[in-house]
Every structure is written in C-alpha cells, then in structure tokens.
Design a protein around this motif. Sequence first.
Motif, PDB file in Angstrom:
ATOM      1  N   THR A  57       0.831  -1.197   0.000  1.00 48.46           N
ATOM      2  CA  THR A  57       0.000   0.000   0.000  1.00 48.46           C
ATOM      3  C   THR A  57       0.867   1.249   0.000  1.00 48.46           C
ATOM      4  O   THR A  57       1.736   1.410   0.856  1.00 48.46           O
ATOM      5  CB  THR A  57      -0.933   0.022   1.221  1.00 48.46           C
ATOM      6  OG1 THR A  57      -0.215  -0.382   2.401  1.00 48.46           O
ATOM      7  CG2 THR A  57      -2.100  -0.922   1.031  1.00 48.46           C
ATOM      8  N   GLU A  59       0.781   4.500   1.150  1.00 48.61           N
ATOM      9  CA  GLU A  59      -0.042   5.151   2.163  1.00 48.61           C
ATOM     10  C   GLU A  59       0.232   6.652   2.283  1.00 48.61           C
ATOM     11  O   GLU A  59      -0.347   7.332   3.139  1.00 48.61           O
ATOM     12  CB  GLU A  59       0.188   4.455   3.511  1.00 48.61           C
ATOM     13  CG  GLU A  59      -0.148   2.968   3.453  1.00 48.61           C
ATOM     14  CD  GLU A  59       0.294   2.187   4.690  1.00 48.61           C
ATOM     15  OE1 GLU A  59       0.816   2.806   5.636  1.00 48.61           O
ATOM     16  OE2 GLU A  59       0.131   0.949   4.693  1.00 48.61           O
ATOM     17  N   SER A 104      -2.394   9.683   3.019  1.00 46.45           N
ATOM     18  CA  SER A 104      -3.698   9.139   3.415  1.00 46.45           C
ATOM     19  C   SER A 104      -4.106   9.662   4.785  1.00 46.45           C
ATOM     20  O   SER A 104      -3.275  10.042   5.606  1.00 46.45           O
ATOM     21  CB  SER A 104      -3.662   7.614   3.428  1.00 46.45           C
ATOM     22  OG  SER A 104      -2.699   7.147   4.355  1.00 46.45           O
ATOM     23  N   CYS A 105      -5.412   9.662   5.035  1.00 46.77           N
ATOM     24  CA  CYS A 105      -5.936  10.189   6.296  1.00 46.77           C
ATOM     25  C   CYS A 105      -6.987   9.240   6.856  1.00 46.77           C
ATOM     26  O   CYS A 105      -7.861   8.760   6.124  1.00 46.77           O
ATOM     27  CB  CYS A 105      -6.553  11.572   6.081  1.00 46.77           C
ATOM     28  SG  CYS A 105      -7.132  12.339   7.624  1.00 46.77           S
ATOM     29  N   ARG A 106      -6.878   8.961   8.139  1.00 48.51           N
ATOM     30  CA  ARG A 106      -7.820   8.060   8.786  1.00 48.51           C
ATOM     31  C   ARG A 106      -9.004   8.813   9.381  1.00 48.51           C
ATOM     32  O   ARG A 106     -10.122   8.318   9.419  1.00 48.51           O
ATOM     33  CB  ARG A 106      -7.112   7.278   9.891  1.00 48.51           C
ATOM     34  CG  ARG A 106      -7.938   6.164  10.511  1.00 48.51           C
ATOM     35  CD  ARG A 106      -7.097   5.367  11.486  1.00 48.51           C
ATOM     36  NE  ARG A 106      -5.846   4.971  10.853  1.00 48.51           N
ATOM     37  CZ  ARG A 106      -4.789   4.516  11.510  1.00 48.51           C
ATOM     38  NH1 ARG A 106      -4.826   4.414  12.817  1.00 48.51           N
ATOM     39  NH2 ARG A 106      -3.692   4.179  10.866  1.00 48.51           N
ATOM     40  N   ASP A 131      -3.257   8.096   8.082  1.00 48.08           N
ATOM     41  CA  ASP A 131      -3.397   6.659   7.854  1.00 48.08           C
ATOM     42  C   ASP A 131      -2.153   6.116   7.145  1.00 48.08           C
ATOM     43  O   ASP A 131      -2.185   5.050   6.559  1.00 48.08           O
ATOM     44  CB  ASP A 131      -4.648   6.369   7.021  1.00 48.08           C
ATOM     45  CG  ASP A 131      -5.132   4.924   7.157  1.00 48.08           C
ATOM     46  OD1 ASP A 131      -4.754   4.262   8.148  1.00 48.08           O
ATOM     47  OD2 ASP A 131      -5.879   4.454   6.283  1.00 48.08           O
ATOM     48  N   LYS A 165      -2.796   2.321  -4.046  1.00 44.04           N
ATOM     49  CA  LYS A 165      -2.796   3.620  -3.371  1.00 44.04           C
ATOM     50  C   LYS A 165      -3.919   3.608  -2.336  1.00 44.04           C
ATOM     51  O   LYS A 165      -5.106   3.728  -2.664  1.00 44.04           O
ATOM     52  CB  LYS A 165      -3.017   4.742  -4.381  1.00 44.04           C
ATOM     53  CG  LYS A 165      -3.033   6.142  -3.776  1.00 44.04           C
ATOM     54  CD  LYS A 165      -1.670   6.545  -3.251  1.00 44.04           C
ATOM     55  CE  LYS A 165      -1.689   7.999  -2.747  1.00 44.04           C
ATOM     56  NZ  LYS A 165      -0.390   8.373  -2.128  1.00 44.04           N
ATOM     57  N   ALA A 166      -3.569   3.405  -1.081  1.00 45.92           N
ATOM     58  CA  ALA A 166      -4.576   3.299  -0.013  1.00 45.92           C
ATOM     59  C   ALA A 166      -3.908   3.458   1.336  1.00 45.92           C
ATOM     60  O   ALA A 166      -2.721   3.157   1.498  1.00 45.92           O
ATOM     61  CB  ALA A 166      -5.295   1.952  -0.081  1.00 45.92           C
ATOM     62  N   GLY A 167      -4.670   3.920   2.316  1.00 54.90           N
ATOM     63  CA  GLY A 167      -4.171   4.034   3.678  1.00 54.90           C
ATOM     64  C   GLY A 167      -4.067   2.670   4.352  1.00 54.90           C
ATOM     65  O   GLY A 167      -4.616   1.675   3.871  1.00 54.90           O
ATOM     66  N   GLU A 196      -7.510   1.925   5.763  1.00 51.41           N
ATOM     67  CA  GLU A 196      -8.449   1.994   4.641  1.00 51.41           C
ATOM     68  C   GLU A 196      -8.456   0.708   3.826  1.00 51.41           C
ATOM     69  O   GLU A 196      -9.518   0.234   3.408  1.00 51.41           O
ATOM     70  CB  GLU A 196      -8.070   3.158   3.722  1.00 51.41           C
ATOM     71  CG  GLU A 196      -8.903   3.248   2.448  1.00 51.41           C
ATOM     72  CD  GLU A 196      -8.275   4.141   1.391  1.00 51.41           C
ATOM     73  OE1 GLU A 196      -8.827   4.189   0.273  1.00 51.41           O
ATOM     74  OE2 GLU A 196      -7.245   4.775   1.666  1.00 51.41           O
TER      75      GLU A 196
END
Length: 327
Positions: free
Chosen positions: A233, A235, A238-240, A251, A276-278, A281
């Motif tokens: 990922t 990350e 990214s934002c949680r 994230d 492309k991901a947290g 997420e």
Amino acid sequence: MTKIPAAAVALATLGLMTGCATPPPAEPALLTIDGSRLPPANVSMVIAGLSQCTDSGDHTLKLNAQEPVTVLVHGCFSSAGRYRGMAQVLAFHGQQTACFTYNDRDSLSASAGQLDTALTALARNMDNKHITVLGHSQGALIARKAMSVSHPDAIDGKDVQLRLVTVSGPFGGIAAARHCGSPLWKTLSLGLVGPICQIVTGDKWSEITATSPFIRAPGALDPRVTDFLKIMTDESGSCRRMSNGACVESDAIFSLAEQRNPAVDSDPLVSIVEVKAGHVEIVGNNRTGPVKLIAVLQERGVIKPTQPDRMEKFGQLLTRLFGEASR
C-alpha cells in the motif's frame, strides 16, 4: 562519551508504536455473520487461536469439510471482530473463513508457531485441505513466517495446499524501530535501549528492525505454498480521521520502502500488487469499505467474482457494513 538519559531514550523509542495502527474508536459489537450463502456446515471444532470472525466469544468453528477455508490474521491493536466485514464479504460469495487471534506483544516467531499449530489442527479436520492465509500489517509478517520452511513448527500434512496473501506488511523492517537494532544506541544508552524497546513493543522488539535476522533472513516458503500474493500500500498522504476538513490522524503507517524486502520479493512464487490506499483503509473499518482490496482479491481469484445479478445486493451489503462511503 556522552551519556543519553534513559528518559530521552524512552522518548526516542516511543515512536515504535507507530508500527501499529492506533486503536480504532469504539464500535458496536460485531457478533454475527450471515452464513446463508455458505455451504452447510458439517464439522465443528475448537482450535486454540482460531475462531469465528466476530467478537461473540464463541470459539467453535463450524465449517464445511469439503470446501476450502480462508484464515484471516489481524495486525496490532485488532481482533477477530475487526475482520467481520471482510469475513462477511467472503461469506456473501460463498466462501468460509476463520480468524486467527494472538497477543500482538508476543514474539512474532512465537505467534507464527501458534498459527502453524492452529493450521495443522484445522487441516486435520478438513477433507478439502486448500487453505488461504491472509495477513494484514504485523499479521502479514506472522503469516509469512508461518509459511517458511525455516520455522520449527511447520504445518503438518503432505496433502495440505496453502496460498499466502499479505497486505501492508513491513517486510523491510519498521523504520521507527531502527534505534532498537542500533549498536550505537545500545552503547550510548548504556544498554537501556533494548529493555525500553521491549517495554514499548513487547517481546517482538528485536524482530521488527531492518537489521534483525527475522527481517533479513525470512526463509524460503514451504513447498506446499502454491502462490504468494503480496499487496503493498502506498499510504502517503492518506488520512484516517478528519475534522472540519482537516486531517487529524494520518493513515500512513508504513512506507513502500518498509514494505519491500528483496529476500521476500525475489521469491518466484510472489506476485506484487501496489495499491494507493491508507493502512486501515485497505482492510476497512466502520467508515470506509475495503473496496480496493476486494477488487484486487477478486482479480487474483482469492474472492470469487460477484455475479452481475447480485451486484446491487453486494453494494447494499458494503454500505451496511462500512457506511455510505463504501459505495
């Protein structure tokens, strides 16, 4: 020689906790899975470490012995119930699951041994011995080690067929833990860095550094592993959790560099997919569904394809499990 006060070393190593996702906010108890599309259960078993993917406290597995099973392995600060959503996604597609639970402060090698023991017991109860093991974050390290021929508690059974899937695993070592494996820091701290790292992270402290044997020599995969899907990922950014349009909790837990390891990635069985991901997420929570992960798993045959006439119901399920943002 300059002395570094123990308190300063402690502050420097507290960053190790970023090696795990922070505990999520309290959620309603995740107690049930709709098994209406699953094959009828015909065996029941109680196996240490394995349970239904809920927080119900019921550790009795009820499975169909003629069907394959997917075992989900959580990361830090998690539980079987946190993977109820993914287990329900699999159940919607007629695929049965079990969740492996462990103490995330234990040695990773010890947890891998417990997973091996659990998988051995599971296989002995199943006629169909196709087992997929999917591990996220720290659970990815444990799952990969359990599948290693160098691990002393190897899974028993010549006819066992294993598939390994890892998601966001820090196979290159956790950057925030670099002080724990540093001879210089050991000297400067008068030997205190090791005990402090253990206080912060538990018995796994010596295994999560980039210089540890656990990371540098992961061992070859068991020949019964048919393939290894490694999902990395990206990350960054990214934002949680957001408030008033601003991110108040990132994230981004592991960089791509922390997830890479030539000793792991060069295995001929490995297939690497970058998403492309947290960090949270990718596997979903009560605000975001794991739609990107589901897409990869369906593309790679880990999750069966959703039938066209059931797409609407599947969308409704994702909304019910993860919220409107999941659609």
